[in-house]
Scaffold this active site. Sequence first.
Site, mmCIF file in Angstrom:
data_model
loop_
_atom_site.group_PDB
_atom_site.id
_atom_site.type_symbol
_atom_site.label_atom_id
_atom_site.label_comp_id
_atom_site.label_asym_id
_atom_site.label_seq_id
_atom_site.Cartn_x
_atom_site.Cartn_y
_atom_site.Cartn_z
ATOM 1 N N TYR A 146 -56.741 -21.736 -7.462
ATOM 2 C CA TYR A 146 -55.737 -21.202 -8.384
ATOM 3 C C TYR A 146 -55.834 -21.832 -9.778
ATOM 4 O O TYR A 146 -55.257 -21.320 -10.731
ATOM 5 C CB TYR A 146 -54.320 -21.400 -7.839
ATOM 6 C CG TYR A 146 -54.030 -20.665 -6.541
ATOM 7 C CD1 TYR A 146 -54.955 -19.781 -6.007
ATOM 8 C CD2 TYR A 146 -52.836 -20.851 -5.863
ATOM 9 C CE1 TYR A 146 -54.707 -19.114 -4.825
ATOM 10 C CE2 TYR A 146 -52.580 -20.181 -4.672
ATOM 11 C CZ TYR A 146 -53.524 -19.323 -4.158
ATOM 12 O OH TYR A 146 -53.268 -18.658 -2.984
ATOM 13 N N LYS A 195 -62.207 -25.340 5.609
ATOM 14 C CA LYS A 195 -63.208 -24.350 6.018
ATOM 15 C C LYS A 195 -64.571 -25.029 5.842
ATOM 16 O O LYS A 195 -65.439 -24.582 5.086
ATOM 17 C CB LYS A 195 -63.049 -23.097 5.132
ATOM 18 C CG LYS A 195 -63.890 -21.916 5.540
ATOM 19 C CD LYS A 195 -63.407 -21.236 6.822
ATOM 20 C CE LYS A 195 -64.340 -20.092 7.188
ATOM 21 N NZ LYS A 195 -64.110 -19.597 8.552
ATOM 22 N N ASP A 227 -59.176 -20.478 9.745
ATOM 23 C CA ASP A 227 -58.993 -19.243 10.520
ATOM 24 C C ASP A 227 -58.377 -19.553 11.881
ATOM 25 O O ASP A 227 -57.485 -18.853 12.364
ATOM 26 C CB ASP A 227 -60.305 -18.456 10.653
ATOM 27 C CG ASP A 227 -61.525 -19.340 10.826
ATOM 28 O OD1 ASP A 227 -61.387 -20.578 10.736
ATOM 29 O OD2 ASP A 227 -62.624 -18.821 11.062
ATOM 30 N N ASP A 251 -50.872 -22.062 0.738
ATOM 31 C CA ASP A 251 -50.047 -20.952 0.268
ATOM 32 C C ASP A 251 -49.866 -19.940 1.400
ATOM 33 O O ASP A 251 -48.751 -19.515 1.735
ATOM 34 C CB ASP A 251 -50.768 -20.309 -0.940
ATOM 35 C CG ASP A 251 -49.932 -19.254 -1.628
ATOM 36 O OD1 ASP A 251 -48.747 -19.132 -1.292
ATOM 37 O OD2 ASP A 251 -50.480 -18.558 -2.512
ATOM 38 N N ASP A 255 -46.444 -19.592 4.268
ATOM 39 C CA ASP A 255 -45.686 -18.346 4.416
ATOM 40 C C ASP A 255 -45.717 -17.867 5.868
ATOM 41 O O ASP A 255 -44.716 -17.396 6.397
ATOM 42 C CB ASP A 255 -46.265 -17.248 3.511
ATOM 43 C CG ASP A 255 -45.529 -17.195 2.177
ATOM 44 O OD1 ASP A 255 -44.876 -18.206 1.825
ATOM 45 O OD2 ASP A 255 -45.600 -16.169 1.485
#
Length: 360
Positions: A146, A195, A227, A251, A255
């Site tokens: 980001y 990852k 994942d 992020d 959620d």
Amino acid sequence: MEKNIAVIKGDGIGPEIVEEAMKVLDTVAAKYNHKFNYTQILMGGCSIDAYGVPLGDEALEIAKASDSVLLGSIGGDTSTSPWYKLEPQLRPEAGLLKIRKELGLFANLRPAYLYEELKGACPLKEELTEGGFDMMIMRELTGGLYFGERSTEEENGEMVARDSMSYSETEIRRIAKRGFDIAMKRRKKVTSVDKANVLDTSRLWRKVVEEVAKDYPEVEYEHMLVDNAAMQLVKNPKQFDVILTENMFGDILSDEASMVTGSIGMLSSASLREDKFGMYEPSHGSAPDIAGRNIANPIATILSAAMMLRYSFDMDQEADDIEQAVEKVLKEGYRTTDIMSEGKTLVGTKECGDLIAARI
Ligand code: NAD
């Protein structure tokens, strides 16, 4: 103990819910002989109306000079409010981005806790959540994808977009330390999510987390690919204590984790830096659709105040008192409209705050 707290009530339901959190903090102060000095500052739409900017210099200086910040929520109805006709840097949310940056808040902490009394709101099958779950997502907030360089350019007759992701050892080390510190105050388990089978940033992340883990021999830690983590959150959420991860993965996972608890009005959050300073706020927004009607759920903000006591002021017993008072009120069957169900007693924002304060 005496502490100076900058208070940002903000917009929409912000003033109503922060009032209840302050009521609860004052009850704790009286019980334990602490003194909390509040200085109210404006941020968001109310600051735009008063000063033409979403966060003034004076307000920022007050926040910087305080021991912590308690925030309600900012912003209005994004399709009808005149605040959203302004240039992006003058809109309410620009105040939030500025304060996070100026205060150097690089770690975001979001608990996902399933209350026994609210388990009906959890979308997962009951056998997966038997006994509830209680996890904390520690997300890096100021680095990664980001904040990397980005571009959209034409190449060989077609548009090509690029986003770049980078993490330095320093950025990883400071968030990892915060994650392990938080685990020491909880069940002493860290799941570091990355990852590493694909990304260089993740391989460095893993290496640095392993170095930091050596300083916390009491904390059990594991690595998990993102994942798999997304899958495990809905398959077996009970396995997690602290989930430590970078900005984008955090992020998305935070959620996902909050959705499995089922209720937005209950979710607190904190943004922290290396020292004890933090900014504490509910995970939800300013809910302009229900503002000023004494129906908003103040619990997320009250639990954010409890996090402030625990993580900024090291007042663990006081924080426990607030969390237990919230649990008691739910057990006794009191509910605001957002979590109301058959056979329970409907209460307003103020009454909910009163009930919690009275059980401290
Ligand atoms: P929202 O979280 O404000 O509301 C979503 C829905 O949840 C609404 O129906 C609302 O009534 C309900 N809700 C939220 N909090 C509640 C509570 N405590 N009790 C009962 N019901 C509650 O999200 P939105 O509608 O997308 O955004 C509204 C405004 O809030 C926008 O201006 C947005 O930019 C802003 N916002 C601010 C923050 C922040 O201050 N950190 C975070 C998210 C959104």
